[in-house]
Design an enzyme around this catalytic site. Structure first.
Site, PDB file in Angstrom:
ATOM      1  N   THR A   1       0.837  -1.197   0.000  1.00  0.00           N
ATOM      2  CA  THR A   1       0.000   0.000   0.000  1.00  0.00           C
ATOM      3  C   THR A   1       0.874   1.250   0.000  1.00  0.00           C
ATOM      4  OG1 THR A   1      -1.800  -1.107   1.106  1.00  0.00           O
ATOM      5  CG2 THR A   1      -1.555   1.219   1.609  1.00  0.00           C
TER       6      THR A   1
ATOM      7  N   GLY B   1      -0.693  -1.906   6.795  1.00  0.00           N
ATOM      8  CA  GLY B   1      -0.624  -3.105   7.619  1.00  0.00           C
ATOM      9  C   GLY B   1      -1.906  -3.879   7.441  1.00  0.00           C
TER      10      GLY B   1
HETATM   11  N1  ASP Z   1      -3.833  -1.741   4.829  1.00  0.00           N
HETATM   12  C1  ASP Z   1      -4.067  -2.393   3.567  1.00  0.00           C
HETATM   13  C2  ASP Z   1      -5.362  -3.166   3.638  1.00  0.00           C
HETATM   14  O1  ASP Z   1      -5.587  -3.857   4.610  1.00  0.00           O
HETATM   15  C3  ASP Z   1      -2.988  -3.324   3.176  1.00  0.00           C
HETATM   16  C4  ASP Z   1      -1.583  -2.760   3.233  1.00  0.00           C
HETATM   17  O2  ASP Z   1      -1.295  -1.848   4.005  1.00  0.00           O
HETATM   18  O3  ASP Z   1      -0.733  -3.249   2.470  1.00  0.00           O
HETATM   19  O4  ASP Z   1      -6.115  -3.137   2.686  1.00  0.00           O
END
Ligand code: ASP
Length: 323
Positions: A188, A240
Protein backbone atom coordinates in the site's frame (compact mmCIF):
# COMPACT_ATOMS: atom_id res chain seq x y z
CA UNK A 1 11.33 7.23 -15.81
CA UNK A 2 8.55 9.78 -15.17
CA UNK A 3 9.64 13.23 -14.06
CA UNK A 4 8.21 16.16 -12.22
CA UNK A 5 9.41 19.72 -12.33
CA UNK A 6 10.86 21.80 -9.53
CA UNK A 7 10.00 25.38 -8.81
CA UNK A 8 12.09 28.19 -7.41
CA UNK A 9 12.74 28.25 -3.72
CA UNK A 10 10.67 30.86 -1.88
CA UNK A 11 11.23 32.46 1.51
CA UNK A 12 9.79 30.16 4.13
CA UNK A 13 7.04 31.01 6.51
CA UNK A 14 7.41 27.60 8.10
CA UNK A 15 9.67 24.91 6.70
CA UNK A 16 7.57 22.31 4.87
CA UNK A 17 7.88 18.55 5.32
CA UNK A 18 6.67 15.50 3.47
CA UNK A 19 6.88 11.73 3.98
CA UNK A 20 5.75 8.76 1.91
CA UNK A 21 5.45 5.00 2.44
CA UNK A 22 5.14 2.04 0.11
CA UNK A 23 3.89 -0.53 2.63
CA UNK A 24 5.20 -2.35 5.69
CA UNK A 25 5.77 -6.08 6.10
CA UNK A 26 8.21 -8.96 5.94
CA UNK A 27 10.77 -7.04 3.96
CA UNK A 28 14.14 -8.71 4.47
CA UNK A 29 17.51 -7.51 3.23
CA UNK A 30 18.56 -11.06 2.39
CA UNK A 31 15.57 -11.44 0.09
CA UNK A 32 16.37 -8.24 -1.84
CA UNK A 33 18.96 -7.38 -4.42
CA UNK A 34 20.74 -4.13 -5.16
CA UNK A 35 18.83 -3.49 -8.37
CA UNK A 36 15.43 -3.89 -6.74
CA UNK A 37 16.48 -1.75 -3.79
CA UNK A 38 17.46 0.92 -6.24
CA UNK A 39 14.09 0.74 -8.01
CA UNK A 40 12.32 1.22 -4.70
CA UNK A 41 14.58 4.08 -3.69
CA UNK A 42 14.01 5.81 -7.02
CA UNK A 43 10.23 5.40 -6.83
CA UNK A 44 10.07 6.73 -3.26
CA UNK A 45 12.41 9.61 -4.13
CA UNK A 46 10.32 10.55 -7.16
CA UNK A 47 7.18 10.64 -5.00
CA UNK A 48 8.90 12.90 -2.47
CA UNK A 49 10.16 15.17 -5.27
CA UNK A 50 6.72 15.46 -6.85
CA UNK A 51 5.18 16.47 -3.52
CA UNK A 52 8.11 18.67 -2.61
CA UNK A 53 7.92 20.60 -5.89
CA UNK A 54 4.44 21.71 -4.84
CA UNK A 55 5.41 22.57 -1.25
CA UNK A 56 8.53 24.40 -2.35
CA UNK A 57 6.40 26.58 -4.59
CA UNK A 58 4.22 27.57 -1.64
CA UNK A 59 1.55 25.00 -2.58
CA UNK A 60 -0.83 23.18 -0.27
CA UNK A 61 -0.16 20.04 1.74
CA UNK A 62 -3.24 18.40 0.21
CA UNK A 63 -1.90 18.96 -3.32
CA UNK A 64 1.46 17.53 -2.28
CA UNK A 65 0.02 14.30 -0.84
CA UNK A 66 -2.23 13.82 -3.86
CA UNK A 67 0.72 14.22 -6.24
CA UNK A 68 3.00 11.96 -4.21
CA UNK A 69 0.42 9.18 -3.92
CA UNK A 70 -0.53 9.42 -7.62
CA UNK A 71 3.17 8.94 -8.47
CA UNK A 72 3.31 5.81 -6.30
CA UNK A 73 0.03 4.53 -7.83
CA UNK A 74 1.67 4.83 -11.25
CA UNK A 75 4.61 2.66 -10.16
CA UNK A 76 4.15 -1.08 -10.67
CA UNK A 77 6.35 -1.71 -7.65
CA UNK A 78 3.56 -0.94 -5.21
CA UNK A 79 0.16 -2.44 -4.46
CA UNK A 80 -1.85 0.61 -5.54
CA UNK A 81 -3.08 1.70 -8.96
CA UNK A 82 -1.08 -0.21 -11.60
CA UNK A 83 0.44 -3.24 -9.89
CA UNK A 84 -2.49 -3.71 -7.47
CA UNK A 85 -3.06 -7.21 -6.10
CA UNK A 86 -5.72 -9.58 -7.50
CA UNK A 87 -9.03 -10.34 -5.81
CA UNK A 88 -10.37 -13.89 -5.48
CA UNK A 89 -12.21 -13.56 -8.81
CA UNK A 90 -9.11 -12.40 -10.67
CA UNK A 91 -9.88 -8.69 -10.81
CA UNK A 92 -8.63 -5.59 -8.98
CA UNK A 93 -10.63 -3.51 -6.49
CA UNK A 94 -8.95 -0.34 -5.30
CA UNK A 95 -9.43 1.57 -2.05
CA UNK A 96 -8.11 5.07 -1.30
CA UNK A 97 -8.69 8.17 0.79
CA UNK A 98 -7.43 11.70 1.24
CA UNK A 99 -7.85 14.19 4.09
CA UNK A 100 -7.11 17.88 4.23
CA UNK A 101 -6.37 18.94 7.81
CA UNK A 102 -7.69 22.41 6.99
CA UNK A 103 -11.38 22.11 8.00
CA UNK A 104 -10.91 18.31 8.14
CA UNK A 105 -12.35 17.78 4.68
CA UNK A 106 -12.07 14.26 3.30
CA UNK A 107 -12.79 12.05 0.29
CA UNK A 108 -12.64 8.26 -0.03
CA UNK A 109 -13.42 5.43 -2.44
CA UNK A 110 -13.67 1.67 -2.00
CA UNK A 111 -13.86 -1.15 -4.51
CA UNK A 112 -13.31 0.93 -7.64
CA UNK A 113 -12.24 -1.10 -10.67
CA UNK A 114 -11.69 1.39 -13.48
CA UNK A 115 -10.04 4.48 -11.99
CA UNK A 116 -6.38 4.84 -12.93
CA UNK A 117 -5.52 7.08 -9.96
CA UNK A 118 -8.03 6.50 -7.14
CA UNK A 119 -6.44 9.24 -5.01
CA UNK A 120 -7.44 11.82 -7.65
CA UNK A 121 -11.04 10.65 -7.50
CA UNK A 122 -10.93 10.96 -3.69
CA UNK A 123 -9.90 14.58 -4.13
CA UNK A 124 -12.85 15.21 -6.46
CA UNK A 125 -15.24 13.54 -4.03
CA UNK A 126 -13.87 15.76 -1.27
CA UNK A 127 -14.24 18.93 -3.30
CA UNK A 128 -17.12 18.44 -5.68
CA UNK A 129 -19.62 15.96 -4.30
CA UNK A 130 -20.79 17.12 -0.90
CA UNK A 131 -20.02 13.57 0.27
CA UNK A 132 -17.04 11.81 1.79
CA UNK A 133 -17.18 8.15 0.81
CA UNK A 134 -18.28 6.48 -2.45
CA UNK A 135 -18.34 2.82 -3.44
CA UNK A 136 -17.61 0.88 -6.64
CA UNK A 137 -19.79 1.63 -9.64
CA UNK A 138 -21.41 4.67 -8.01
CA UNK A 139 -17.99 6.23 -7.49
CA UNK A 140 -17.15 5.48 -11.11
CA UNK A 141 -20.35 7.09 -12.33
CA UNK A 142 -19.42 10.20 -10.36
CA UNK A 143 -15.92 10.02 -11.85
CA UNK A 144 -17.35 9.99 -15.38
CA UNK A 145 -19.48 13.02 -14.58
CA UNK A 146 -16.36 14.78 -13.31
CA UNK A 147 -14.56 14.15 -16.61
CA UNK A 148 -12.42 11.20 -15.51
CA UNK A 149 -11.65 8.54 -18.11
CA UNK A 150 -12.19 4.92 -17.11
CA UNK A 151 -9.55 2.23 -17.71
CA UNK A 152 -10.04 -1.50 -18.29
CA UNK A 153 -9.64 -3.47 -15.08
CA UNK A 154 -6.78 -5.39 -16.74
CA UNK A 155 -4.84 -2.10 -16.85
CA UNK A 156 -3.85 -2.78 -13.21
CA UNK A 157 -2.62 -6.36 -13.82
CA UNK A 158 1.01 -7.35 -13.66
CA UNK A 159 2.51 -10.82 -14.01
CA UNK A 160 3.98 -10.78 -10.53
CA UNK A 161 0.61 -10.03 -8.94
CA UNK A 162 -1.05 -12.74 -11.05
CA UNK A 163 1.48 -15.29 -9.76
CA UNK A 164 0.81 -14.21 -6.17
CA UNK A 165 -2.91 -14.72 -6.72
CA UNK A 166 -2.61 -18.06 -8.60
CA UNK A 167 -0.97 -19.52 -5.49
CA UNK A 168 -3.98 -18.55 -3.35
CA UNK A 169 -6.99 -18.44 -5.63
CA UNK A 170 -8.36 -21.91 -4.85
CA UNK A 171 -8.03 -21.39 -1.12
CA UNK A 172 -9.75 -19.27 1.51
CA UNK A 173 -6.44 -17.64 2.36
CA UNK A 174 -5.92 -13.94 1.87
CA UNK A 175 -2.45 -12.46 1.98
CA UNK A 176 -1.05 -9.10 2.82
CA UNK A 177 1.05 -8.70 -0.24
CA UNK A 178 4.15 -7.50 1.57
CA UNK A 179 4.03 -10.48 3.93
CA UNK A 180 3.78 -13.09 1.18
CA UNK A 181 6.80 -15.35 0.99
CA UNK A 182 8.29 -13.87 -2.12
CA UNK A 183 11.53 -12.28 -3.03
CA UNK A 184 9.72 -9.08 -3.89
CA UNK A 185 7.37 -7.47 -1.44
CA UNK A 186 5.15 -4.60 -2.36
CA UNK A 187 2.58 -2.64 -0.47
CA UNK A 188 0.00 0.00 0.00
CA UNK A 189 1.16 3.57 -0.53
CA UNK A 190 0.62 6.78 1.42
CA UNK A 191 1.84 10.31 1.98
CA UNK A 192 1.64 12.97 4.69
CA UNK A 193 2.65 16.61 4.31
CA UNK A 194 2.95 19.91 6.17
CA UNK A 195 2.99 23.10 4.10
CA UNK A 196 4.44 26.56 4.72
CA UNK A 197 1.05 27.81 5.88
CA UNK A 198 0.90 25.12 8.55
CA UNK A 199 -1.67 22.91 6.80
CA UNK A 200 -1.49 19.16 7.26
CA UNK A 201 -2.78 16.50 4.85
CA UNK A 202 -2.68 12.73 4.40
CA UNK A 203 -3.55 10.26 1.62
CA UNK A 204 -3.45 6.46 1.27
CA UNK A 205 -4.11 4.13 -1.69
CA UNK A 206 -4.14 0.34 -2.08
CA UNK A 207 -5.28 -2.74 -3.96
CA UNK A 208 -5.96 -4.28 -0.54
CA UNK A 209 -5.00 -7.89 0.14
CA UNK A 210 -4.46 -10.68 -2.39
CA UNK A 211 -7.41 -13.04 -2.90
CA UNK A 212 -9.83 -10.78 -1.04
CA UNK A 213 -13.56 -11.31 -1.73
CA UNK A 214 -17.07 -10.41 -0.63
CA UNK A 215 -16.36 -6.74 -1.28
CA UNK A 216 -13.75 -6.64 1.48
CA UNK A 217 -12.65 -3.06 2.24
CA UNK A 218 -9.51 -2.26 4.24
CA UNK A 219 -8.37 0.63 6.38
CA UNK A 220 -6.88 2.59 3.46
CA UNK A 221 -10.35 3.74 2.39
CA UNK A 222 -11.47 4.61 5.89
CA UNK A 223 -10.96 8.06 7.35
CA UNK A 224 -9.68 7.67 10.89
CA UNK A 225 -8.38 4.12 10.32
CA UNK A 226 -5.81 4.34 7.49
CA UNK A 227 -5.82 8.10 6.91
CA UNK A 228 -6.31 11.13 9.12
CA UNK A 229 -5.27 14.81 9.11
CA UNK A 230 -6.16 17.67 11.40
CA UNK A 231 -4.44 21.04 11.33
CA UNK A 232 -2.69 21.85 14.58
CA UNK A 233 -2.41 18.15 15.48
CA UNK A 234 -1.00 15.70 12.89
CA UNK A 235 -1.41 13.88 9.59
CA UNK A 236 -1.19 10.06 9.44
CA UNK A 237 -1.16 7.39 6.72
CA UNK A 238 -1.06 3.75 7.84
CA UNK A 239 -0.18 0.40 6.28
CA UNK A 240 -0.62 -3.10 7.62
CA UNK A 241 -3.37 -5.63 8.21
CA UNK A 242 -6.32 -3.33 7.58
CA UNK A 243 -8.80 -5.14 9.81
CA UNK A 244 -6.71 -4.30 12.88
CA UNK A 245 -6.20 -0.69 11.86
CA UNK A 246 -9.97 -0.32 11.41
CA UNK A 247 -10.71 -1.89 14.81
CA UNK A 248 -8.00 0.22 16.40
CA UNK A 249 -9.17 3.40 14.60
CA UNK A 250 -5.43 3.75 14.27
CA UNK A 251 -4.83 7.00 12.37
CA UNK A 252 -7.34 8.94 14.44
CA UNK A 253 -6.04 7.44 17.69
CA UNK A 254 -2.61 8.92 17.01
CA UNK A 255 -4.25 12.33 16.67
CA UNK A 256 -6.44 11.81 19.73
CA UNK A 257 -3.45 10.90 21.90
CA UNK A 258 -1.69 14.09 20.83
CA UNK A 259 -4.80 16.25 21.14
CA UNK A 260 -6.36 14.95 24.33
CA UNK A 261 -3.61 13.07 26.16
CA UNK A 262 -0.98 15.63 25.15
CA UNK A 263 1.47 12.96 24.03
CA UNK A 264 4.28 13.86 21.66
CA UNK A 265 4.09 12.65 18.05
CA UNK A 266 6.57 9.90 18.81
CA UNK A 267 4.82 8.76 21.99
CA UNK A 268 1.42 8.71 20.27
CA UNK A 269 2.66 6.73 17.26
CA UNK A 270 4.55 4.28 19.48
CA UNK A 271 1.45 3.70 21.58
CA UNK A 272 -0.53 2.69 18.46
CA UNK A 273 2.13 0.76 16.54
CA UNK A 274 3.90 -0.98 19.42
CA UNK A 275 1.03 -1.36 21.93
CA UNK A 276 -2.52 -0.98 20.63
CA UNK A 277 -2.29 -2.70 17.21
CA UNK A 278 -0.15 -5.65 18.42
CA UNK A 279 -2.57 -6.11 21.37
CA UNK A 280 -5.36 -6.61 18.82
CA UNK A 281 -3.16 -9.14 17.00
CA UNK A 282 -2.18 -6.90 14.08
CA UNK A 283 1.00 -5.53 12.63
CA UNK A 284 2.08 -2.76 10.30
CA UNK A 285 3.37 0.78 10.39
CA UNK A 286 2.52 4.39 9.71
CA UNK A 287 3.99 7.71 8.69
CA UNK A 288 3.05 10.86 10.58
CA UNK A 289 3.81 14.58 10.65
CA UNK A 290 2.86 16.94 13.47
CA UNK A 291 2.08 20.66 13.67
CA UNK A 292 5.79 21.53 13.74
CA UNK A 293 6.52 19.56 10.62
CA UNK A 294 8.28 16.81 12.59
CA UNK A 295 8.16 13.41 10.93
CA UNK A 296 7.95 9.97 12.55
CA UNK A 297 7.69 6.64 10.69
CA UNK A 298 7.41 3.66 13.08
CA UNK A 299 6.61 0.04 12.10
CA UNK A 300 6.49 -3.24 14.03
CA UNK A 301 7.25 -5.41 10.99
CA UNK A 302 10.61 -6.31 9.47
CA UNK A 303 10.53 -3.35 7.15
CA UNK A 304 8.60 -0.48 5.66
CA UNK A 305 9.35 1.31 2.39
CA UNK A 306 9.60 4.92 3.43
CA UNK A 307 11.08 8.31 2.61
CA UNK A 308 10.94 11.73 4.24
CA UNK A 309 12.13 15.25 3.51
CA UNK A 310 12.04 18.45 5.55
CA UNK A 311 12.81 21.75 3.91
CA UNK A 312 16.56 22.45 3.88
CA UNK A 313 17.33 18.96 5.16
CA UNK A 314 18.61 15.81 3.50
CA UNK A 315 16.23 13.23 2.05
CA UNK A 316 15.84 10.21 4.35
CA UNK A 317 15.18 6.83 2.74
CA UNK A 318 14.62 3.52 4.49
CA UNK A 319 13.42 0.00 3.82
CA UNK A 320 14.58 -2.17 6.75
CA UNK A 321 14.65 -1.68 10.52
CA UNK A 322 18.24 -0.47 10.33
CA UNK A 323 17.52 1.82 7.30
N1 ASP B 1 -3.83 -1.74 4.83
C1 ASP B 1 -4.07 -2.39 3.57
C2 ASP B 1 -5.36 -3.17 3.64
O1 ASP B 1 -5.59 -3.86 4.61
C3 ASP B 1 -2.99 -3.32 3.18
C4 ASP B 1 -1.58 -2.76 3.23
O2 ASP B 1 -1.29 -1.85 4.00
O3 ASP B 1 -0.73 -3.25 2.47
O4 ASP B 1 -6.12 -3.14 2.69
Amino acid sequence: MPRCSFFNHMDSKRPYSIAVHGGAGTILREAMNAELEQHYSEALTLAIHCGEAILNNGGKAVDAVEAAVATLEDSELFNAGKGAVFTNDGTHELDASIMDGHHRRAGAVAGVKHIQNPVKLCRHIMEHSGHVFMLGSGAEQFALEQGFGLVENSFFSTEFRREQWLKLKDTDVTALDHSAHHLRKFGTVGAVAYDRNGNLAAATSTGGITNKRYGRVGDSAIIGAGTYAENGICAVSATGYGEFFIRGVAAYEVAALIKHAKLSLQQACNEIIFEAIPKLGGDGGLIAINNKGEIYMPFNTKGMYRAAKRENEELQLGIYEDK
